[in-house]
Design an enzyme around this catalytic site. Structure first.
Site, mmCIF file in Angstrom:
data_model
loop_
_atom_site.group_PDB
_atom_site.id
_atom_site.type_symbol
_atom_site.label_atom_id
_atom_site.label_comp_id
_atom_site.label_asym_id
_atom_site.label_seq_id
_atom_site.Cartn_x
_atom_site.Cartn_y
_atom_site.Cartn_z
ATOM 1 C CE LYS A 1 21.180 -28.886 -10.211
ATOM 2 N NZ LYS A 1 21.335 -30.300 -10.552
ATOM 3 C CG ASP B 1 21.547 -27.300 -14.099
ATOM 4 O OD1 ASP B 1 20.600 -27.700 -14.797
ATOM 5 O OD2 ASP B 1 22.343 -28.063 -13.522
#
Ligand code: C5P
Length: 300
Positions: A17, A152
């Site tokens: 990401k 995350d």
């Protein structure tokens, strides 16, 4: 993540990401910081293979060529301090499942890079073992387990292309991405510890919010997208690492919509109009330093 059955095994491709916005809103009683961040999933992947193991043991091994990719095995423990094994163990203890698994990991996402590789691998482990062990847990049941593993992990659980993430990062609000974004990502040789970067944060800097970036994306406006990029952790990371400062300086020599550090570093990226421009930027950046350079696009 993409999950595929191959005979008795499951194979997962787990994306990295980038954070296009990261605001720190304050410190919480539990020692974490309240954040608001825009994350996009990108086409840089680890591969995980899960094979059933009837003894109940949990085993993890590395395959591929980590040294060539600058991945230091000493930074990558294969014991229970690894988030992949922690995810498997958490599923066993939560559900009482007696089954085990042999997991092999081909690591391509750099470590300590702000790219979320460890979190993505942990999310894939929860999803794959839920299937391999026939546990039947719903996404709503998997999310609290993801949040226990790291800030995350939740973003990667539902495989959304983009989300605004709040809380300490675990509260996910998916947003559609109407067109893919194109990036060149540069990972300097050194990594940064998330904890260190948060400790050096200047708390007097006010948050700028996600809306300028999200409006820019909705309008497809490069100037608004570039102007909306910001990361409150970039200044503390630059103060801790001359490599991050140098990487950002190199990126800013090349015309792009904008440049930024991702997460708590040490990787930085530029947003470019087209993959061809990203590839041209990558060639120039490779000539400037020994850093790893990737050309990637977002998932849509
Ligand atoms: O959640 P994770 O284990 O990845 O975070 C690593 C460290 O980063 C935490 O122990 C904490 O010191 C810091 N952190 C924080 N606020 C967040 C996320 C991480 O202070 N939202």
């Amino acid at each position: 993540m993409r999950l595929e059955r191959r005979e008795l095994s499951l194979v997962a491709r787990t994306p990295a990401k980038l954070n296009l916005v990261l605001d720190v809103l304050g410190r919480r009683a539990d020692g974490y910081h309240e954040i608001e961040t825009v994350m996009v999933s990108i086409g840089l992947y680890d591969t995980l293979r899960f094979e059933p193991e009837s003894s109940g043991r949990l085993e993890l091994s590395l395959t591929g060529t980590p040294a060539r990719l600058g991945i230091d095995p000493s930074l990558f423990p294969l014991d229970h301090s690894n988030l992949i094994l922690q995810a498997a163990q958490l599923l066993q203890t939560t559900t009482g499942c007696p089954q085990g698994v042999r997991i092999s990991l081909e690591k391509r996402i750099p470590l300590q890079a702000g790219l979320g590789g460890g979190s993505s691998d942990a999310a894939a482990t929860l999803v794959a073992l839920n299937q391999l062990w026939n546990l039947g847990l719903t996404p709503a049941e998997l999310h609290p387990l993801a949040a226990q593993l790291g800030s995350d992990v939740n973003f990667f659980l539902d495989s959304v292309p983009m989300a605004v993430c709040r809380g300490r990062g675990e509260v996910i609000e998916p947003h559609p991405l109407s067109a893919p974004l194109h990036f060149v990502v540069v990972k300097p040789l050194g990594g940064l510890s998330t904890r260190d970067v948060f400790q050096h944060l200047d708390r007097s800097v006010p948050p700028r919010g996600c809306e300028p970036l999200l409006s820019g994306l909705r309008a497809g406006c490069p100037r608004m997208i570039g102007g909306g990029l910001h990361n409150a952790l970039e200044a503390p990371a630059v103060s801790l690492s001359s490599e991050v400062a140098g990487t950002l300086a190199n990126l800013r020599l090349i015309p792009a919509w904008g440049s930024l550090m991702t997460g708590s570093g040490s990787s930085c990226f530029s947003v470019l109009a087209h993959p061809v421009q990203a590839a041209r930027a990558a060639r120039r950046l490779r000539a400037m330093s020994d850093s790893q350079v990737f050309v990637v696009s977002s998932a849509t």
